[in-house]
Design an enzyme around this catalytic site. Structure first.
Site, PDB file in Angstrom:
ATOM      1  N   LYS A  76       0.860  -1.186   0.000  1.00 33.39           N
ATOM      2  CA  LYS A  76       0.000   0.000   0.000  1.00 33.39           C
ATOM      3  C   LYS A  76       0.895   1.235   0.000  1.00 33.39           C
ATOM      4  CE  LYS A  76      -3.925   2.000   2.572  1.00 33.39           C
ATOM      5  NZ  LYS A  76      -4.804   1.855   3.741  1.00 33.39           N
ATOM      6  N   SER A 151      -9.761   2.022   2.813  1.00 30.08           N
ATOM      7  CA  SER A 151      -8.842   2.770   1.984  1.00 30.08           C
ATOM      8  C   SER A 151      -7.828   1.902   1.248  1.00 30.08           C
ATOM      9  CB  SER A 151      -8.097   3.774   2.850  1.00 30.08           C
ATOM     10  OG  SER A 151      -7.254   3.113   3.775  1.00 30.08           O
ATOM     11  N   SER A 175     -10.222  -0.321   6.982  1.00 31.75           N
ATOM     12  CA  SER A 175      -9.567  -0.135   5.683  1.00 31.75           C
ATOM     13  C   SER A 175      -8.872  -1.363   5.110  1.00 31.75           C
ATOM     14  CB  SER A 175      -8.547   1.012   5.768  1.00 31.75           C
ATOM     15  OG  SER A 175      -9.212   2.244   5.688  1.00 31.75           O
TER      16      SER A 175
END
Lengths: 484, 478, 95
Positions: A76, A151, A175
């Site tokens: 990420k 997210s 997330s």
């Protein structure tokens, strides 16, 4: 090769069925072929990946390998990676090439994993649909008109489409678990303190925790083995030995007590999601588990509480982005205030600005007690609810999300409906508990996620419970048609 | 109308740890800009603070030394504001739960009276960087080497009523932190800084007046001047019908004025909240006990010991304990002098301090060490040299000509104590100066000095003055 | 509670964010909605509840006072918007 779990890939590498370089090239080719449709990567690190793959092959050759050596991974874009762009999904950090590696990156490099690239995400991890990214929305591989969740939407979409065999994510209010659910993959948020936060760009420091997004519980266990551990650079990291999460995957779950919180099955839960979850629970009963009704009476307050705590912390955490030492700086500032206001005003997107403002307001003179302190008190009540529940049960289960993936643009006009998509995941972060989402079927061809919540530092139990389900179902083996 | 001044001080002491309060970067002063600002000090994305154990220990040491309450649990909070020398946009400080609670400091005023000043609290925090405004073609340059240096902010009650009291308090704190070796006390380098909250009120009024916060006062002299100037300014405003504004004012030592920095009401909403990157600091009673056991002697105790054990007067004791280095120097001198406590005090206070002052040299750079001075004083005490000759010896030692014994030897300064030799000289002088002998015997006692002078001249000052006196009296009156 | 335009301006100033005049009504509406959501907290009595700032009920670990960082100024300033002779530059600060 792309339809193999990392457990299978690891065996293939060990048996020299293929090299890490071949494997890495295969995934890079897939990324080039498929990612234009998904937008799951912000940066592909092709050259670095091939170099790391060749090094991994040498380690394998020399017998100096771990089970993860040579396995490609997507990180990420919230994890600082040395000399690689680390944008956090924001214009603010579009020019930020981190001068250091995050603890998680360092640890995975040490195992010999291969960095494929950095995945797309909601800006500064603030969002539940990946639509707040400066780099544009990510599409859900199961239906390109829908969101992948957020997210960690890029990581979830990349794993779901098998562009990456495994990925990292972070979870502040859901997330990891929410995008895992919406993309039909396995995701875990460990106990707060289990994985070092050093080098993970902070959103809300008392809630953030990194974890794996994987094809299976077994894969998640393998990656968590390498991610977890004490780090002296993170004061909130827990000094506690890391068990081998793989070694307990096959423990018997006969007699397991599963708590079913009635609050997670009330208004707002989509009927299709509900029936998939009920089916999954029946499967657990078949495996010898016992369902126990429990109550989490304050869970309805988790969303309001979270929207004080998280913005308060983020309003302060994001003050360092001021256009002075790194990141975006506005053109021709007139004076210092202009430099600050325009660098921040232009560098942050609207959702980030909204949250910073809510947080600044909640902490400001005259409102601190009514908002911040009140929220901290309810945080304790929510946490106590779980403590009570875990006196009676081993794990808690329910839906990860109230609905399946929603359409891109559907909720962008109303922050509140967007916030409510995390209604079942947020309480876990407020309490600091570990949680997982595993694929549990489909509703109208869209994946449904089953959430598992464990007691503090009981990641091994969650992974075991999830793995036993996956040995008896194949939902986690489903790959969206276009990406097979 | 008669006015009363009310002063409270916030003293920032840089703790002399090797590394910073939340990072492992060096705290050394004077490095090239930003070469001691690590990722944590710069507030790079993703970095986290880890608390330095030594900073905690030093804070507790201070608390124990002033008899203050040590919080079993203290909490770091973030003070949020934007400023270029504050990299994260917040300062990690302590707010609601500081590590050191209420304590007391006793100050002594010039008339010998004592006054107790309350210490409200002392808390740990990180220092900011520095802004330089010159030589950047109209821009400001930021050096973050200082950012993250540990500070102990010591906050007093508004108990002081004059600039003189404020200075006495500040000096007292200065000597305490130096005695504890938790701060080098170097005011020029900013290791010891002070903000003063100053207000005035009509004498007899209970409520405090509106206060101004004076910032940037970096010497004892300036504290006094800045406060006196501010008091006059406030009285002038009130007497001409105005109102004092609550604001922060910057002291300008070049012009001896203060000017407004920013209004307190405006913009300063610091939004303190517990720092989620740091957990509460727990202090065990055993930790406090250990510190109590190893606490060095504090200035007040030292002073009392100098008076009772060494027989010094209060003034000399005060002078000697003013700094720990001086007191240590003195005690070493005493040791080597063969326990000549008063003679040593005299030499340290008069000759040594005077010479250091004249030459503008710090004590730790003195060419005459405490041992050298002690050895020399021993030679005064055993009558090898006279006090007068000792001044020559001291000067020679100062100029690097060796130890006292070497100098006495090489210059032949050893006192003449041979009675026969001195008598011979006296006899010669008496016979050579019949007129003066006449005058003395006629009752003009002043002439005695003339004879002493003559003897000293003949012996090049090496005769024992006491002996000379005795022999002269005997000879002249016979 | 609902916010006024001035509140939004004040908060934006506190957070040092420039906001276009035409965006203020949107922020006003959204922030008010969020505050409205947040105020659901008031439904619960929390009089005797201890605030919980952190999920961990433990205490701060202390680091030994060792200086281990090396000078990395070049690497750090390579990513800085404006530096000169080792200093970070900002528009003139008036104290």
């Amino acid at each position: 090769m792309h339809n193999k779990t990392i457990a299978e890939l690891s065996a293939g590498l060990k048996d020299k069925q293929f090299s890490s370089e071949e494997l890495t090239r295969a995934f890079i080719e897939r990324a080039k072929q498929f990612d234009p449709k998904l937008n799951s990567f912000i940066t592909l690190t092709e050259d670095l990946a091939l170099e790391q793959a060749r090094q991994a092959d040498q380690r394998i050759q020399a017998g100096d390998n771990t089970p993860l050596t040579g396995i490609p991974i997507a990180q990420k874009d919230i994890f600082c990676t040395k000399d690689v762009k680390t944008s956090c999904g924001s214009k603010m950090l579009d020019n930020f090439y981190s001068p250091y590696d995050a603890a998680v990156v360092e640890q995975l490099n040490n195992t010999g994993m291969v960095l494929l690239g950095k995945t797309n995400m909601d800006e500064f991890a603030m969002g539940s649909s990946n639509e707040t990214s400066f780099y544009g929305p990510v599409k859900n591989p199961w239906d390109l008109n829908t969101v992948p969740g957020g997210s960690s939407g890029g990581s979830a979409a990349a794993v779901a489409a098998r562009i990456a065999p495994i990925a990292t994510g972070t979870d502040t209010g859901g997330s990891i678990r929410q995008p895992a659910a919406l993309c039909g993959i396995t995701g875990m948020k460990p106990t707060y303190g289990r994985v070092s936060r050093y080098g993970m760009i902070a959103f809300a420091s008392s809630l953030d925790q990194a974890g794996p997004l994987a094809q299976s519980a077994e894969d998640a266990a393998m990656l968590l083995n390498a991610m977890a551990g004490f780090d002296t650079r993170d004061s909130t990291s827990t000094e506690l030995a890391v068990p081998d999460y793989q070694s307990t995957l096959n423990a018997d779950i006969n007699g397991l007590k599963i708590g079913i919180p009635k609050e997670y099955f009330g208004d707002g839960l989509d009927a299709g999601v509900q029936s998939a979850i009920e089916e999954a629970l029946k499967e657990y009963e078949k495996l010898g588990a016992q369902l126990v009704d429990i109550e989490l009476p304050n869970s309805a307050l988790s969303v309001p509480t979270y929207y004080v705590v998280a913005p308060a912390e983020c309003s302060s955490n994001l003050s360092r982005f001021d256009g002075v030492r790194f990141g975006y700086r506005c053109e021709n500032p007139l004076d210092l205030e202009d430099l600050y206001k325009r660098s921040r005003g232009e560098g942050f997107g609207p959702e980030v600005k909204r949250r910073i403002m809510i947080g600044a307001y909640a902490l400001s003179a005259g409102y601190y007690d009514a908002y911040y302190i009140k929220a901290q008190k309810i945080r304790r009540l929510i946490s106590e609810d779980f403590k009570e529940a875990f006196k009676k049960v081993d794990v808690i289960m329910g839906p990860t999300t109230p609905t399946t993936a929603f359409n891109i643009g559907e909720k962008t006009d109303d922050p509140i409906t967007m916030y409510l998509s995390d209604v079942y995941t947020i309480a876990v972060n407020l309490a600091g508990l570990p949680g997982m989402s595993i694929p549990a079927g489909f509703s109208e061809n869209k994946p449904v996620g089953l959430q598992l919540i464990g007691n503090y530092f009981e990641e091994a139990k969650l992974l075991n419970v999830a793995h036993q389900y996956q040995l008896n179902t194949d939902w986690h083996r489903q790959i969206p048609g276009e990406f097979k | 109308m008669e006015w009363e001044t009310v002063i409270g001080l916030e003293i920032h002491t840089q703790l002399s740890t090797k590394s910073k309060i939340f990072s492992a970067a060096s705290t050394a002063y004077g490095a090239e800009p930003n070469t001691q600002a690590c990722a944590v000090d710069l507030g790079l994305p993703g970095v986290l603070p880890v608390l330095n154990a030594e900073a905690v220990r030093m804070a507790v040491k201070f608390g124990v030394a002033i008899g203050a309450h040590i919080a079993p649990r203290s909490v770091f909070a973030r003070k949020n504001y934007f400023y270029p020398d504050l990299p994260k946009g917040y300062q990690i400080s302590q707010y609601e739960l500081p590590i050191v609670g209420e304590g007391q400091i006793t100050i002594e005023l010039e008339d010998g009276s004592k006054k107790v000043i309350g210490v409200t609290r002392a808390h740990l925090e990180e220092d900011a960087g520095k802004s330089l405004h010159e030589n950047f073609h109209g821009m400001t340059g930021i050096d973050l080497n200082r950012a993250g240096t540990p500070l102990l902010e010591i906050v007093s009650e508004p108990d002081m009523r004059s600039a003189v009291e404020a200075v006495a308090y500040m000096k007292k704190i200065h000597s305490i932190v130096k005695y504890l070796e938790i701060c080098d006390g170097n005011m020029q380098e900013g290791s010891f800084r002070c903000d003063a909250n100053v207000s005035v009120r009509p004498k007899g009024q209970k409520e405090y007046g509106t206060r101004a916060e004076l910032k940037n006062i970096n010497s004892f002299r300036f504290v006094e001047r800045a406060i006196n100037h501010e008091v006059e300014r406030q009285i002038d405003i009130i007497e001409s019908g105005g109102k004092v504004a609550q604001e922060t004012r910057l002291y300008d030592s070049d012009n001896n004025t203060t000017r407004s920095m920013r209004s307190k009401e405006e913009a300063m909403d610091y939004r303190y909240f517990p720092d989620p990157d740091l957990l509460p600091v727990d202090i065990e009673p055993s930790f406090i006990d250990d510190i109590k056991q190893t606490l060095p002697e504090m200035p007040d105790d030292k002073k009392n010991r100098f008076i009772s054990d060494f027989g010094l007067n209060a003034n000399d004791a005060d002078t000697l304990i003013a700094s720990k280095e001086l007191a240590d120097y003195y005690e070493t001198t005493v040791k080597f002098s063969g326990n000549e406590t008063r003679l040593s005090a005299n030499w340290v206070i008069v000759e040594l301090s005077g010479t250091l002052n004249k030459e503008g040299i710090e004590l730790n750079a003195s060419p005459v060490s405490a041992q050298m001075l002690g050895d020399m004083i021993k030679r005064i005490a055993d009558d090898t040299i006279s006090g007068k000759i000792a001044k020559q010896v001291f000067e020679a030692m100062w100029n690097g000509q060796g130890s006292a014994d070497e100098i006495i030897q090489s210059k032949g300064l050893k006192q003449v104590t041979d009675t026969g030799a001195i008598e011979k000289i006296i006899d010669d002088i008496i016979s050579a100066n019949p007129q003066q002998v006449e005058q003395f015997r006629g009752g003009k006692d002043k002439v005695f000095g003339f004879f002493v002078g003559q003897v000293m001249k003949q012996t090049q000052g090496k005769a024992n003055p006491k002996q000379v006196n005795e022999l002269l009296r005997k000879k002249l009156s016979s | 509670m609902s916010l006024q335009k001035e509140d939004v301006e004040k908060i934006a100033h506190l957070a040092q964010l420039s906001i276009n005049e035409e965006d203020i009504p949107g922020y006003l509406e959204e922030l008010s909605k969020i505050l409205h959501l947040v105020e659901q907290m008031n439904a619960v009595n929390t009089d005797n509840v201890e605030p919980m700032a952190h999920p961990q009920d433990s205490s701060q670990r202390l680091r030994e006072d060792k200086e281990t960082e090396i000078n990395q100024r070049d690497a750090f300033q390579k990513i800085a918007p404006q530096v000169e002779r080792g200093f970070y530059l900002v528009p003139r600060v008036i104290e």
